[in-house]
Design an enzyme around this catalytic site. Structure first.
Site, PDB file in Angstrom:
ATOM      1  N   LYS A   1       0.807  -1.218   0.000  1.00 42.65           N
ATOM      2  CA  LYS A   1       0.000   0.000   0.000  1.00 42.65           C
ATOM      3  C   LYS A   1       0.845   1.276   0.000  1.00 42.65           C
ATOM      4  O   LYS A   1       0.323   2.360  -0.228  1.00 42.65           O
ATOM      5  CB  LYS A   1      -0.975  -0.001   1.181  1.00 42.65           C
TER       6      LYS A   1
HETATM    7  N1  PMP Z   1      -3.242  -7.696   2.378  1.00 40.06           N
HETATM    8  C1  PMP Z   1      -2.990  -6.729   3.269  1.00 40.06           C
HETATM    9  C2  PMP Z   1      -2.198  -7.082   4.494  1.00 40.06           C
HETATM   10  C3  PMP Z   1      -3.467  -5.426   3.060  1.00 40.06           C
HETATM   11  O1  PMP Z   1      -3.226  -4.466   3.964  1.00 40.06           O
HETATM   12  C4  PMP Z   1      -4.221  -5.151   1.893  1.00 40.06           C
HETATM   13  C5  PMP Z   1      -4.754  -3.755   1.673  1.00 40.06           C
HETATM   14  N2  PMP Z   1      -5.918  -3.474   2.417  1.00 40.06           N
HETATM   15  C6  PMP Z   1      -4.474  -6.191   0.990  1.00 40.06           C
HETATM   16  C7  PMP Z   1      -3.951  -7.443   1.260  1.00 40.06           C
HETATM   17  C8  PMP Z   1      -5.347  -6.030  -0.231  1.00 40.06           C
HETATM   18  O2  PMP Z   1      -4.921  -5.041  -1.123  1.00 40.06           O
HETATM   19  P1  PMP Z   1      -5.970  -4.199  -1.958  1.00 40.06           P
HETATM   20  O3  PMP Z   1      -6.570  -3.156  -1.051  1.00 40.06           O
HETATM   21  O4  PMP Z   1      -5.186  -3.605  -3.055  1.00 40.06           O
HETATM   22  O5  PMP Z   1      -7.025  -5.120  -2.463  1.00 40.06           O
END
Ligand code: PMP
Length: 669
Positions: free
Chosen positions: A393
């Site tokens: 992120k």
């Molecule tokens: N795994 C973790 C540990 C995350 O923090 C996130 C982001 N919320 C994700 C997966 C999924 O990513 P995205 O928001 O791009 O779907």
């Protein structure tokens, strides 16, 4: 960057990051960020080199146990190297390490021997233990072997920067920096802590930082513990450099010296490790207060939204995208609201700030875990925990901030507010620290204390909301963010659920990196879904280049992303994935196959990756890797699967890395 055959191949040149916020300093200071290594410290190089040398000279053979006499980051690096090279590890150490390090070491399969008091010290005990007991299958590795590794880092600094006048090195071992064979001809400054204090108290008994004259003549600087902690925290909060205490000390000494140097002076500082091992130490405000370290800057008051508010502020729909993201029949971006950024194929060696250390993460082949499940196909892990804030992120945080700055809606002095499951919060707090914005992160109670500590270390404020508040409730992380935005003048919610910067960051960069490393030969990509930004951005680019590649979306039991018609949501432990609404950034039809994941499979698989592959991944990586194994079963050897690893162990040291935590929930270790 090409595929690494194991995580140890990803130990390589760490970034040199310029400090930008210092006052009263004309000289240039660069932090050599060894904490961005895959095991989190400069010791990664040492462990690898020392073990390779011992194996080459026949001292270390298959099945043997490596014995070391030091805990902390040093032990974690050896544990990572031993996990990959398949040696057993025994760590003989005093009882200084906190629960986080202990949990990490034991998850990595190291055997911990805690020595409270021993005549001659821990080292003496370890040597005796190995030699006098006549163990032929144990090899003691002495800390002094680390010296050659420091020399190689110094050479790397000299080779990367056009000119270096002084290098500050925290003294790790009594002999470190004595007689180092390296090509550097400038000043070598050894930074130490005062010897005559009781760890970690008594800051008042600490002598001041050595004066300029003292430093000049014997090249040894003494920095008190309190100064070291205070400066480490300052570096996180103002430069986004999430460094450990010895790095804080070394940088503090460098800054004091630099005040007397002309503008053309260039100084480099070796930053050994990061905040991971100090989360229950100087990174925690409670710890700072307990030890009455008065000079350490603490975060300000938490804002609270008013109890009465205009319900109109909650009129918001996170299921819509802010902008267009459509292609015409010919595959051209006919309706994209933004211009794409060019692909960067590698990180620069010298960086203007730590945000340049976001992206270009390693892609690492799995060697052991797939075979344990009878899988023949090849599985590769995209190690997003190696971004400078520790997760995938960081990428979208930087991109959303850039877009808002370009659009003129984010200006100096403003406050960034964001509802998040934590990692976007860390990324935004990092960007805000570097760029000088204020930052408020709103996240549900469920998310780990470790994430909150990282956010606060970066100088942001954190507000917690109830887990069971529905997304459209005024009490949810989204509701509270909207209410705060309406009350705090000059504040903005960049909004990862609707912001085009979220999928774009992955379309422009993450996916390109994967394609580049894999030479455009990929059969499946496995990606977890929270906002769905990673899945959407990666899928859109990969489908363009490899139309046959299948995108597998992973969604936890209890979330509705895999099947939006379903209304049954319930609690699950894995953080960062799943929602009770479909965010606007998720293009649902780019996912070819949905796999549901459970807490048990996620955490057990994450721990297997840590123990057998040395990959320091978080829980949602376990979900993705488990899904990958299901997809891979029965596929032939030549099939190639990429798994996204969104974050790392730093976020979960006291959660699934704790044996007790796993045991209470009935999960296997
Ligand atoms: N795994 C973790 C540990 C995350 O923090 C996130 C982001 N919320 C994700 C997966 C999924 O990513 P995205 O928001 O791009 O779907």
């Amino acid at each position: 960057m090409k595929v690494s055959n194991n995580i140890l191949e990803a130990i390589e040149k760490s970034p040199l990051v310029k400090l930008n916020k210092l006052e009263g300093v004309k000289a240039s200071i660069y932090a050599k960020c060894e904490y961005l290594n895959p095991g989190g410290s400069a010791f990664d190089r040492a462990a690898l080199k020392v073990l390779q040398k011992a194996a080459q000279t026949g001292r270390l053979r298959e099945g043997m146990t490596v014995v070391i006499a030091r805990g902390g980051s040093y032990a974690v690096s050896f544990a990572m190297a031993c996990a990959v090279l398949k040696y057993k590890l025994m760590v003989v150490t005093d009882d200084k390490d906190g629960a986080g390090v202990v949990n990490l070491l034991s998850t990595m399969g190291a055997e911990l021997v805690r020595v409270r008091q021993h005549e001659g010290g821990v080292r003496h005990f370890a040597i005796q233990y190995v030699h006098e007991d006549g163990h032929k299958d144990r090899l003691y590795i002495d800390e002094a072997e680390y010296d050659t590794c420091v020399a190689s880092i110094l050479d790397e600094i000299v080779d990367t920067l056009p000119k270096v006048d002084a290098i500050f090195v925290p003294m790790i071992h009594e002999d470190t920096t004595k007689a180092l064979p390296h090509k550097f001809t400038g000043k070598l400054m050894r930074v130490t802590r005062p010897k005559d204090i009781n760890y970690p108290r008594a800051p008042t008994a600490v002598p001041d930082l050595a004066t300029q004259e003292e430093l000049g003549c014997d090249s040894e600087c003494i920095v008190s513990d309190e100064d070291a902690y205070a400066f480490s925290r300052w570096l996180s909060a103002h430069e986004g450099l999430m460094v450990g205490a010895s790095s804080g000390a070394a940088l503090k000494a460098a800054v004091e010296w630099a005040k007397y140097q002309p503008a053309e002076t260039t100084i480099a500082v070796l930053c050994i490790d990061g905040i991971r091992n100090y989360l229950d130490h100087f990174v925690d405000n409670a710890w700072i207060k307990e030890y009455r370290l008065r000079h350490v800057e603490l975060n300000g008051e938490k804002p609270k939204p008013n109890e009465t508010y205009d319900p109109a502020v909650l009129k918001y729909d996170p299921t819509t995208l802010a902008g267009d993201w459509e292609k015409d029949d010919k595959g051209h971006w006919s309706k994209c609201s933004y211009t794409f950024k060019p692909y960067r194929n590698e990180r620069p060696g010298v960086m203007g700030n730590v945000l340049d250390a976001v992206g270009n993460t390693p892609l690492v082949r799995l060697n052991t875990v797939p075979a344990m499940h009878g899988v023949e196909a090849q599985i590769f892990v995209k190690c997003e925990y190696m971004n400078s804030g520790g997760s995938i992120k960081d990428r979208i945080a930087c991109r959303m901030v850039e877009l808002a700055e370009t659009a003129g809606i984010l200006k100096p002095g403003m406050t960034i507010i964001e509802p998040t499951s934590g990692n976007t919060g860390i990324g935004l707090a990092l960007a805000a620290a570097v760029k000088g914005y204020k930052c408020i992160i709103v996240m549900p109670e469920k998310m780990s204390k470790e994430k909150a500590l990282a956010i606060e270390a970066l100088g942001a404020t954190i507000i917690r909301t109830p887990n069971d508040a529905a997304f459209d409730s005024p009490l949810s992380h989204i509701g509270v963010s909207l209410r705060l935005q309406s009350e705090i003048p000059g504040s903005i919610v960049l909004d990862q659920y609707r912001n085009m910067g979220n999928p774009m960051a992955h379309y422009e960069q993450t996916a390109e990196e994967i394609l580049d490393a894999m030479d455009d030969k990929i059969d499946y990509v496995i990606v977890g879904t929270g906002t769905g930004g990673s899945a959407t951005g990666i899928a859109m680019k990969i489908k363009e280049r490899i139309p046959t590649c299948q995108i597998v979306g992973v969604d936890p039991e209890g979330s509705i992303l895999a099947d939006p018609t379903q209304t049954d949501t319930h609690f699950y432990e894995v953080e960062g994935v799943g929602y009770d609404f479909v965010p606007g950034v998720l293009k649902w039809n780019v996912i070819d196959i949905w796999q549901k994941s459970t807490d048990r499979e996620s955490f057990e698989t994450a721990r297997a990756l840590i123990q057998h592959e040395g990959l320091l991944v978080g829980g949602s990586t376990g979900s993705n890797a488990y899904a990958a194994i299901q997809v891979a079963k029965g596929l032939p050897k030549d099939k190639r699967i990429v798994v996204v690893a969104p974050d790392g162990v730093r976020n979960y040291l006291t959660k699934f890395l704790s044996d007790d935590w796993m045991f209470i929930r009935g999960y296997h270790l």
